[in-house]
Write an enzyme that holds these catalytic residues in place. Structure first.
Site, PDB file in Angstrom:
ATOM      1  N   ASP A 175      25.302  -3.515 -53.310  1.00 15.28           N
ATOM      2  CA  ASP A 175      24.305  -3.724 -52.838  1.00 15.28           C
ATOM      3  C   ASP A 175      23.376  -4.243 -54.184  1.00 15.28           C
ATOM      4  O   ASP A 175      21.984  -4.264 -53.852  1.00 15.28           O
ATOM      5  CB  ASP A 175      24.172  -2.065 -53.401  1.00 15.28           C
ATOM      6  CG  ASP A 175      25.131  -1.230 -51.855  1.00 15.28           C
ATOM      7  OD1 ASP A 175      25.166  -2.130 -51.200  1.00 15.28           O
ATOM      8  OD2 ASP A 175      25.260  -0.438 -52.431  1.00 15.28           O
ATOM      9  N   HIS A 202      26.784   4.104 -51.121  1.00 20.26           N
ATOM     10  CA  HIS A 202      27.315   2.868 -50.755  1.00 20.26           C
ATOM     11  C   HIS A 202      27.093   2.387 -48.728  1.00 20.26           C
ATOM     12  O   HIS A 202      28.327   1.977 -48.956  1.00 20.26           O
ATOM     13  CB  HIS A 202      28.558   2.643 -51.263  1.00 20.26           C
ATOM     14  CG  HIS A 202      29.241  -0.022 -50.736  1.00 20.26           C
ATOM     15  ND1 HIS A 202      28.446  -0.016 -51.439  1.00 20.26           N
ATOM     16  CD2 HIS A 202      29.937   0.393 -50.600  1.00 20.26           C
ATOM     17  CE1 HIS A 202      28.975  -1.568 -51.267  1.00 20.26           C
ATOM     18  NE2 HIS A 202      29.991  -1.059 -50.894  1.00 20.26           N
TER      19      HIS A 202
END
Length: 355
Positions: A175, A202
């Site tokens: 990310d 996530h």
């Protein structure tokens, strides 16, 4: 020559050695799922890291060929292969870091709970093996869904008396990598020069890049921030769709995973100011597991960095993602408890004592 050798040995014993020198070539890293789409490039990247005495590869299918292939690379250290559940404990025994990339990828339209049903058993089995033979290892998961996998692993470690929240991680580095790349492209700068924390979780809306903390400062307005945030949150789906259902993000995930493993090893060596974001047990947010910036050290997490001041948009996004993280944690813990209950049924009762 014999006298010279003895003299060298005597001098070496007299010269003090710095702790970081002792550790330089003394690490064992285990990759579980080494034969998969993430596991193979991840193993290649880790193999190139300095200071690894053994790279142990494990999968349910034969990884002997992969180990042989990687062993020909001209770097120090050996590569070992371990196949099947019966060799899992052997693979993780004595490891400093265990990184888990096993499991099936997310397919188009697949919900996270379906993915957990497929991959949850991987997490609990690895956590069980680490508990038994390598409780001091830093246990890190790539296997999705991270928001559920990490709480499930924690529950198994707790049940086995081997839980240390400083040593358990869900890798959310991808990310951050994506955020840096997308922002760098928009600002026409080197992505490597971008620094931005990504907090939360996530998956989907739980991924929250903090544009208010971006360095150099992000130049886009609120609408651009919202658009880029959404792209970061859905970047995994972008890759799944681009691969037309034939896989998910593998190469970029391997890159991110290797980066995080390297950060863990630098922390173990005693390097100062090793800062990375990861999904861990935390009290920073109103959820038992939460991704945030951490300082890494010899025992895993050295320090939790406080959450920074956020924009109104970020505060509202945080408020919305916390209930999702709490639900994900509950689902992961429940999965682990059911697995532990089934495991107890398979353990034979103690034999009666002979009178």
């Amino acid at each position: 020559m014999l006298l010279l050798g003895r003299l060298k040995s005597h001098l070496a014993a007299l010269i003090p050695t710095a702790p970081w020198c002792v550790l330089t070539r003394n690490f064992k890293v285990t990759v579980v799922g080494a034969g998969g789409g993430i596991g193979q490039p991840l193993s290649l990247l880790i193999r190139q890291r300095l200071g690894i005495r053994e790279l142990a590869l494990h999968d349910i299918t034969n990884v002997n060929g992969i180990a042989a292939d990687l062993s020909h690379i001209c770097v120090q250290g050996r590569v070992t292969s371990h196949v099947g559940e019966n060799e899992l404990e052997q693979a993780v025994r004595g490891a400093n870091v265990v990184v888990v990339a096993a499991g099936m990828p997310r397919l188009p339209g697949m919900e996270r709970d379906h993915l957990m049903a497929a991959n949850g058993s991987v997490a609990v089995k690895v956590a069980n093996a680490v508990s038994a033979v390598s409780p001091g290892a830093l246990l890190t998961f790539i296997t999705n869904p991270i928001n559920m996998i990490v709480p499930a692993a924690a529950e198994v470690l707790k049940a086995n008396g081997a839980y240390d929240p400083r040593r358990l991680f869900g890798i959310t580095t991808l990310d951050v990598v994506r955020s840096k790349r997308f922002i760098g492209s928009l600002m026409s700068i080197d992505p490597g020069q971008v620094n931005i924390p990504v907090i939360g979780g996530h998956a989907g809306i739980t991924i929250l890049p903090l544009f208010s903390q971006c360095q150099p400062p992000f130049k886009g307005g609120p609408s651009v921030v919202e658009q880029v945030t959404h792209r970061i949150q859905e970047a995994g789906t972008e890759v799944v769709n681009a691969k037309a259902g034939q896989g998910s993000a593998t190469l970029s995930m391997a890159y991110a995973g290797a980066h995080f493993v390297d950060a863990l090893l630098r922390g173990i060596r005693g390097q100062e100011a090793v800062i990375e974001c990861a999904f861990v047990a935390s009290e920073l947010g109103d959820a038992p597991f939460f991704a945030s910036a951490l300082e890494l050290g010899r025992d895993g997490i050295k320090r939790y960095l406080e959450l920074p001041q956020m924009s109104d948009y970020e505060k509202e996004a945080l408020r919305k993602l916390l209930p999702v993280l709490r639900q994900n944690a509950d689902e992961g813990i429940e999965f682990a408890r059911k697995w532990l209950k089934e495991l107890q049924k398979t353990v034979p009762a103690a034999l009666p004592k002979i009178q």
